[in-house]
Design a protein around this motif. Structure first.
Motif, PDB file in Angstrom:
ATOM      1  N   ASP A 221       0.833  -1.207   0.000  1.00 11.13           N
ATOM      2  CA  ASP A 221       0.000   0.000   0.000  1.00 11.13           C
ATOM      3  C   ASP A 221       0.868   1.256   0.000  1.00 11.13           C
ATOM      4  N   TYR A 222       1.963   1.206   0.754  1.00  8.21           N
ATOM      5  CA  TYR A 222       2.855   2.373   0.790  1.00  8.21           C
ATOM      6  C   TYR A 222       3.554   2.574  -0.553  1.00  8.21           C
ATOM      7  N   GLN A 223       3.928   1.485  -1.209  1.00  3.57           N
ATOM      8  CA  GLN A 223       4.563   1.628  -2.516  1.00  3.57           C
ATOM      9  C   GLN A 223       3.606   2.274  -3.516  1.00  3.57           C
ATOM     10  N   ALA A 225       1.181   4.324  -2.683  1.00  5.90           N
ATOM     11  CA  ALA A 225       1.027   5.715  -2.252  1.00  5.90           C
ATOM     12  C   ALA A 225       2.227   6.555  -2.701  1.00  5.90           C
ATOM     13  N   TYR A 226       3.430   5.993  -2.572  1.00  8.59           N
ATOM     14  CA  TYR A 226       4.623   6.714  -3.029  1.00  8.59           C
ATOM     15  C   TYR A 226       4.583   6.920  -4.540  1.00  8.59           C
ATOM     16  N   ALA A 227       4.186   5.902  -5.268  1.00 10.59           N
ATOM     17  CA  ALA A 227       4.134   6.020  -6.724  1.00 10.59           C
ATOM     18  C   ALA A 227       3.184   7.137  -7.146  1.00 10.59           C
ATOM     19  N   GLU A 228       2.051   7.272  -6.475  1.00  7.11           N
ATOM     20  CA  GLU A 228       1.113   8.316  -6.873  1.00  7.11           C
ATOM     21  C   GLU A 228       1.613   9.703  -6.497  1.00  7.11           C
ATOM     22  N   LEU A 229       2.232   9.849  -5.324  1.00  5.55           N
ATOM     23  CA  LEU A 229       2.720  11.187  -4.969  1.00  5.55           C
ATOM     24  C   LEU A 229       3.854  11.611  -5.900  1.00  5.55           C
ATOM     25  N   LEU A 230       4.675  10.649  -6.343  1.00 12.83           N
ATOM     26  CA  LEU A 230       5.736  10.976  -7.297  1.00 12.83           C
ATOM     27  C   LEU A 230       5.147  11.412  -8.634  1.00 12.83           C
ATOM     28  N   ALA A 231       4.052  10.774  -9.015  1.00 13.25           N
ATOM     29  CA  ALA A 231       3.402  11.117 -10.270  1.00 13.25           C
ATOM     30  C   ALA A 231       2.681  12.455 -10.192  1.00 13.25           C
ATOM     31  N   ARG A 232       2.092  12.730  -9.045  1.00 16.29           N
ATOM     32  CA  ARG A 232       1.257  13.929  -8.906  1.00 16.29           C
ATOM     33  C   ARG A 232       2.042  15.163  -8.477  1.00 16.29           C
ATOM     34  N   CYS A 233       3.151  14.969  -7.783  1.00 13.98           N
ATOM     35  CA  CYS A 233       3.814  16.111  -7.136  1.00 13.98           C
ATOM     36  C   CYS A 233       5.271  16.312  -7.536  1.00 13.98           C
TER      37      CYS A 233
END
Length: 297
Positions: A221-223, A225-233
């Protein structure tokens, strides 16, 4: 080398596929450039980083109020799973800097007062002052990581935070803050070994926390979450860099290179003297004849 390393490690548009990034890899280094080389190189870079920090501090201290130099500061954001080495990175990367020009903040669970405020409130209060280098050990991104994974807030809330973060960081950059965001990419296996090492060392038992084991059960789940924040931010104003962190020596070298390259881009210089140097020298020469000093003869 720093510019090339930023290109290699940057999470570009659309983020990065974390599963494709080997946490033991060493982007930017040749086969001959190993642990010893990286440690020696990091020592050299540390001295240059300290010089850059001094120029940043001196420029802000002597600049005209309201000028770009008077507002300039640098912020290093470190995120990563437990045991990824955020604290160790702080010690080894910014350890050579003068503490007067450094502000390090480690964010833990929010207090009752902080929970009553906007999620960016406590982070904004910890920003470095003009002329300082600031370091965040964890950051506002916890509010789209742990808050998401543990379902501390509804999905509609944490999803809305990506845009809030991007807007806030954009305003910081416009106000003179240069932001370097680093995700320390650790493998599940390496975390296991580091936790076991802590368990075997009584001097490290104070670091043990049952919640660390709870978080391991949510690794996938954390991986995500990290993947999405890297994509979005990961933006042009405030990009993200993914640093393989299984090799501590590589992690420390890479983060030092990233931070130094960013500082060099600022084109920092020592400010000119604000006094008459010749007159200062004349007065110093005049006092030299006092020997032990006035009133001491």
């Amino acid at each position: 080398m720093g510019a090339d390393l930023r290109r290699l490690l940057r999470a570009g548009p659309g983020g990065v596929e974390l599963a494709a990034v080997d946490p033991r890899s060493r982007p930017g280094l040749t086969a001959e450039q190993g642990k010893q080389w990286a440690r020696e190189r990091r020592s050299e870079l540390g001295r240059e980083l300290a010089r850059q920090q001094e120029m940043l501090f001196a420029s802000a201290k002597t600049a005209a109020p309201g000028s770009a130099a008077a507002r300039r500061r640098v912020l290093l954001v470190l995120q990563g799973m437990d045991c990824s080495g955020k604290g160790g990175t702080v010690r080894r990367v910014v350890g050579a800097m003068n503490p007067i020009g450094l502000r390090v903040t480690a964010f833990g669970p929010p207090t009752e007062q902080e929970r009553e405020r906007h999620f960016l409130w406590r982070v904004a209060r910890a920003l470095p002052s003009a002329g300082q280098v600031g370091v965040f050990d964890r950051s506002h991104y916890e509010d789209v990581l742990i808050a998401r994974v543990r379902q501390l807030v509804p999905e509609s809330v944490w999803r809305g935070r990506y845009d809030e973060i991007n807007q806030w960081e954009s305003e910081l950059v416009a106000g003179g803050v240069t932001i370097v965001k680093v995700m320390l990419h650790l493998s599940y296996r390496e975390q296991t070994e580091r936790l076991a090492a802590r368990l075997a060392n009584p001097a490290k038992h104070w670091k043990l926390d049952p919640s660390d084991l709870d978080e391991r059960t949510r690794w996938g789940d954390y991986q995500e979450a990290y993947a999405e924040l890297l994509a979005r931010c990961s933006t042009d104003a405030a990009p993200w860099y993914v640093v393989p962190a299984d090799r501590k020596w590589y992690r420390d070298w890479a983060v030092t290179e990233l931070l130094l390259a960013t500082c060099r881009d600022l084109g920092l210089r020592y400010p000119p003297a604000t006094v008459d140097v010749a007159e200062f020298q004349r007065r110093l020469a005049a006092t030299a004849q006092w020997g032990t000093g006035p009133g001491k003869g």
